[in-house]
Design a protein around this motif. Structure first.
Motif, PDB file in Angstrom:
ATOM      1  N   ILE A   1      15.100   8.241  -7.179  1.00  0.00           N
ATOM      2  CA  ILE A   1      14.924   9.645  -6.799  1.00  0.00           C
ATOM      3  C   ILE A   1      14.754   9.720  -5.284  1.00  0.00           C
ATOM      4  O   ILE A   1      13.895   9.049  -4.705  1.00  0.00           O
ATOM      5  N   THR A   2      15.593  10.538  -4.642  1.00  0.00           N
ATOM      6  CA  THR A   2      15.451  10.760  -3.199  1.00  0.00           C
ATOM      7  C   THR A   2      15.347  12.255  -2.936  1.00  0.00           C
ATOM      8  O   THR A   2      16.009  13.055  -3.586  1.00  0.00           O
ATOM      9  N   ILE A   3      14.506  12.616  -1.996  1.00  0.00           N
ATOM     10  CA  ILE A   3      14.410  14.013  -1.564  1.00  0.00           C
ATOM     11  C   ILE A   3      14.252  14.045  -0.046  1.00  0.00           C
ATOM     12  O   ILE A   3      13.938  13.045   0.588  1.00  0.00           O
TER      13      ILE A   3
ATOM     14  N   ASP B   1       6.629   6.956  -6.255  1.00  0.00           N
ATOM     15  CA  ASP B   1       5.623   8.018  -6.260  1.00  0.00           C
ATOM     16  C   ASP B   1       5.857   9.003  -7.403  1.00  0.00           C
ATOM     17  O   ASP B   1       4.903   9.533  -7.985  1.00  0.00           O
ATOM     18  N   CYS B   2       7.130   9.252  -7.749  1.00  0.00           N
ATOM     19  CA  CYS B   2       7.421  10.124  -8.889  1.00  0.00           C
ATOM     20  C   CYS B   2       6.920   9.490 -10.190  1.00  0.00           C
ATOM     21  O   CYS B   2       6.407  10.175 -11.073  1.00  0.00           O
ATOM     22  N   GLN B   3       7.070   8.171 -10.285  1.00  0.00           N
ATOM     23  CA  GLN B   3       6.559   7.451 -11.458  1.00  0.00           C
ATOM     24  C   GLN B   3       5.039   7.627 -11.563  1.00  0.00           C
ATOM     25  O   GLN B   3       4.496   7.808 -12.663  1.00  0.00           O
TER      26      GLN B   3
ATOM     27  N   LEU C   1       5.288  16.699 -19.713  1.00  0.00           N
ATOM     28  CA  LEU C   1       6.517  15.924 -19.527  1.00  0.00           C
ATOM     29  C   LEU C   1       7.660  16.558 -20.317  1.00  0.00           C
ATOM     30  O   LEU C   1       7.440  17.297 -21.282  1.00  0.00           O
ATOM     31  N   THR C   2       8.888  16.264 -19.891  1.00  0.00           N
ATOM     32  CA  THR C   2      10.083  16.704 -20.620  1.00  0.00           C
ATOM     33  C   THR C   2      10.854  15.464 -21.069  1.00  0.00           C
ATOM     34  O   THR C   2      10.470  14.330 -20.753  1.00  0.00           O
TER      35      THR C   2
ATOM     36  N   ILE D   1      12.891   8.554 -15.289  1.00  0.00           N
ATOM     37  CA  ILE D   1      12.118   7.974 -14.187  1.00  0.00           C
ATOM     38  C   ILE D   1      11.142   6.927 -14.688  1.00  0.00           C
ATOM     39  O   ILE D   1      11.037   5.820 -14.135  1.00  0.00           O
ATOM     40  N   LEU D   2      10.425   7.255 -15.778  1.00  0.00           N
ATOM     41  CA  LEU D   2       9.395   6.340 -16.286  1.00  0.00           C
ATOM     42  C   LEU D   2       9.975   5.089 -16.950  1.00  0.00           C
ATOM     43  O   LEU D   2       9.478   3.976 -16.744  1.00  0.00           O
TER      44      LEU D   2
END
Length: 605
Positions: free
Chosen positions: A519-521, A422-424, A505-506, A512-513
């Motif tokens: 990534i977990t939250i 989902d972050c992607q 974007l940074t 991630i991309l």
């Protein structure tokens, strides 16, 4: 250098205690031996006793530099009740009262004088300081001298200049509850402490329960906690005046006895509202962080943070206003991703100190953003919350505490979730917009991902993006939370675009991309509708007579009203509980009660 009494006699006769707490005796011995010292001790550990006892044993006066009027008033009232001659000098006194206090001090009427740092370099105080014997200068809330501390006050930097104007240099002692290694070194340097005895007694407050909740409705969650502890006093901290007003108004409308405190109120109303809380006329104080520093109210049973603070130091100091009497208390933070954005805005727009140059201001801003990141990590950690806090201050814990929501799962509504894919999707959406030379804020990006047909989506033909609708099964709340998390961890950043802030974007976005970083939250856990929310904390076991405790509180309240003092200045709840357990029947037996010295025995026995 000292009088005939020993430290144990002073401890018992004036303060009603038979033994010292961790670290107190070592500090007192060092001061009595004529050595500077720095004590880092958690709230409620008895820092004030470390300088008050030597002050009573020295033959001169002890000056205590203290940052807030409320702190001084509480401390002086408490000392007078304990039979100690003390006074304070600050802006709350009229010109006549101030001159009278200076005159009394010159005649040797006081053993301990509390003074605001701004008063040190005034002509009248310098004249007094040069004409009397000052045995010690004690600096309370010493982290205020460090520009790396969370409460930097330029007026504290005048302390070495004040010492330099005295006929001789007294012993200098400094105390604080929250200081990293960097801040401790800065205190020693800025106050020019000479070969100081330093001690950090540990930051752990075992009686405090720590909890982080990620509620859908913050107000409902706050009310649930207030209702659970409705017979007790509590503080609700909000990050903005607007939130203070809103939460206080709702609580009052819902029948709770609440008041408010923030810098936008008049001095008179702030003073009245604070007194109402201290004197137990209201049960709940809703406030910004302008409230509480130095408030010595011992019977605060819970502290709720309605919004996440900017750093761990501030959080631990504010949360630490609960449970000062040693009884179990709750410290609960209600987190949302919007808190991160609010704090970033405050950090980026609040550094206008005229005493600091641009390079230093920029350094402080970057440091504050790093601290905010740590605070955000605390709110999203999968482990023991106490372990996280202690680790931040450089203190290791052997095992999980079993007294926080991380260990007990008390709120039960969060779990660790892999959100890499989902972050992607979120980052890809921002990238696709960039390819079209477009950029938007979090709201529009969430609409694109959700597949909304909003006005902006139609106007800019955003439904033709490859990322349009790829998160249609997710809620807007979830998507916005992901965006807030990515921003907090610097995978995306806000930049100005005309009158609006947009997301870009940074360099870290590639992790991630391109690198497919996992990534977990922590996210709300999906539960069956029939499942109920687990209660906060552990069941409290009472081992004293509740009816007698209530009657004693009524007597104390009457005495407090007659003396125009807060009830806890007369006797703390801890002292009343001790009475319920030991049931003293003679004046001599009363002296065995914790917190009852000779003065209080004679006044109230």
């Amino acid at each position: 250098m000292t009088d005939f009494r020993n430290k144990y006699s002073v401890l018992q006769d004036f303060f009603g205690h038979s033994q010292f707490r961790n670290g107190q005796e070592q500090i007192i011995d060092s001061i009595l031996a004529g050595r500077d010292c720095l004590g880092v001790m958690p709230t409620g550990a008895g820092k004030s006793m470390c300088y008050q006892i030597p002050a009573l044993m020295f033959d001169g006066i002890t000056i205590v530099v203290s940052p807030l009027i409320s702190l001084m008033k509480d401390q002086v009232n408490s000392l007078i009740q304990s039979g100690v001659r003390a006074a304070y000098l600050n802006s709350s006194l009229t010109a006549a009262q101030y001159e009278m206090a200076i005159s009394n001090a010159a005649r040797g009427m006081y053993k301990i004088i509390y003074v605001a740092p701004e008063r040190l370099m005034t002509g009248s105080f310098l004249s007094l300081a040069s004409s009397v014997k000052i045995s010690m200068l004690a600096v309370d809330e010493a982290h205020c001298v460090s520009q790396w501390g969370q409460d930097f006050r330029p007026s504290y930097m005048k302390i070495p200049e004040f010492l330099g104007k005295l006929p001789y240099r007294p012993i200098v002692s400094a105390f604080t509850a929250t200081a990293t290694a960097e801040v401790k070194a800065d205190i020693i340097k800025m106050l020019e402490l000479r070969d100081p005895f330093t001690i950090t007694t540990g930051f752990d407050r075992k009686n405090l329960y720590f909890g982080v909740s990620h509620p859908h409705d913050k107000y409902s969650e706050a009310v649930r906690i207030v209702e659970k502890y409705k017979d007790n006093c509590g503080i609700i901290y909000c990050s903005t005046r607007k939130n203070v007003e809103s939460v206080c108004e709702k609580l009052c409308a819902d029948g709770y006895n609440a008041s408010r405190y923030h810098a936008g109120l008049s001095d008179e109303e702030r003073r009245k509202n604070q007194d109402d809380f201290i004197f137990d006329r209201v049960q709940v104080m809703v406030a910004t962080n302008a409230f509480g520093m130095g408030i010595d109210k011992s019977n605060v049973s819970y502290v709720i943070h309605y919004n996440m603070p900017k750093n761990i130091e501030s959080y631990y100091q504010e949360a630490g206003r609960a449970g000062r009497d040693g009884n179990e208390a709750k410290c609960i933070l209600l987190y949302s991703g919007q808190d991160v954005a609010t704090n970033k805005f405050l950090i980026n727009n609040s550094h206008d100190n005229p005493d600091l140059d641009d390079d230093t201001l920029e350094m402080i801003r970057k440091r504050d953003l790093m601290r905010l990141k740590k605070m955000t990590d605390y709110c999203n950690t999968n482990g023991c919350l106490r372990e996280f806090i202690l680790g931040y201050f450089g203190e290791k814990q052997d095992k999980p505490c079993q007294n926080c929501s991380g260990c007990l799962g008390d709120f039960g509504e969060t779990e660790e979730v892999d959100v890499s894919v989902d972050c992607q999707k979120v980052l890809s959406c921002i990238y696709r917009l960039h390819q079209r030379n477009l950029s938007f804020g979090a709201g529009v990006i969430a609409q694109i991902l959700k597949g909304s047909d909003s006005e902006k989506v139609k106007r800019f033909d955003l439904s033709t993006l490859s990322t349009y609708g790829i998160m249609k099964d997710s809620t807007q709340v979830y998507i916005r939370r992901l965006i807030a998390f990515l921003e907090a961890d610097d995978y995306i950043t806000q930049t100005s675009h005309g009158d609006f802030s947009v997301l870009t974007l940074t360099r870290r976005s590639a992790e991630i991309l391109m690198d497919k970083k996992t990534i977990t939250i922590r996210l709300p856990k999906k539960k069956p509708k029939s499942e109920t929310v687990t209660k906060i904390g552990r069941d409290e076991v009472t081992t004293f007579d509740k009816e007698l405790f209530g009657r004693l509180r009524a007597v104390r309240s009457k005495l407090a009203t007659q003396a125009s003092l807060p009830a806890y200045i007369i006797l703390t709840d801890a002292s009343l509980r001790d009475m319920c357990i030991k049931l003293p029947k003679t004046q001599t037996e009363l002296l065995n009660i914790s917190g009852v010295g000779k003065s209080k025995q004679e006044r109230y026995g």
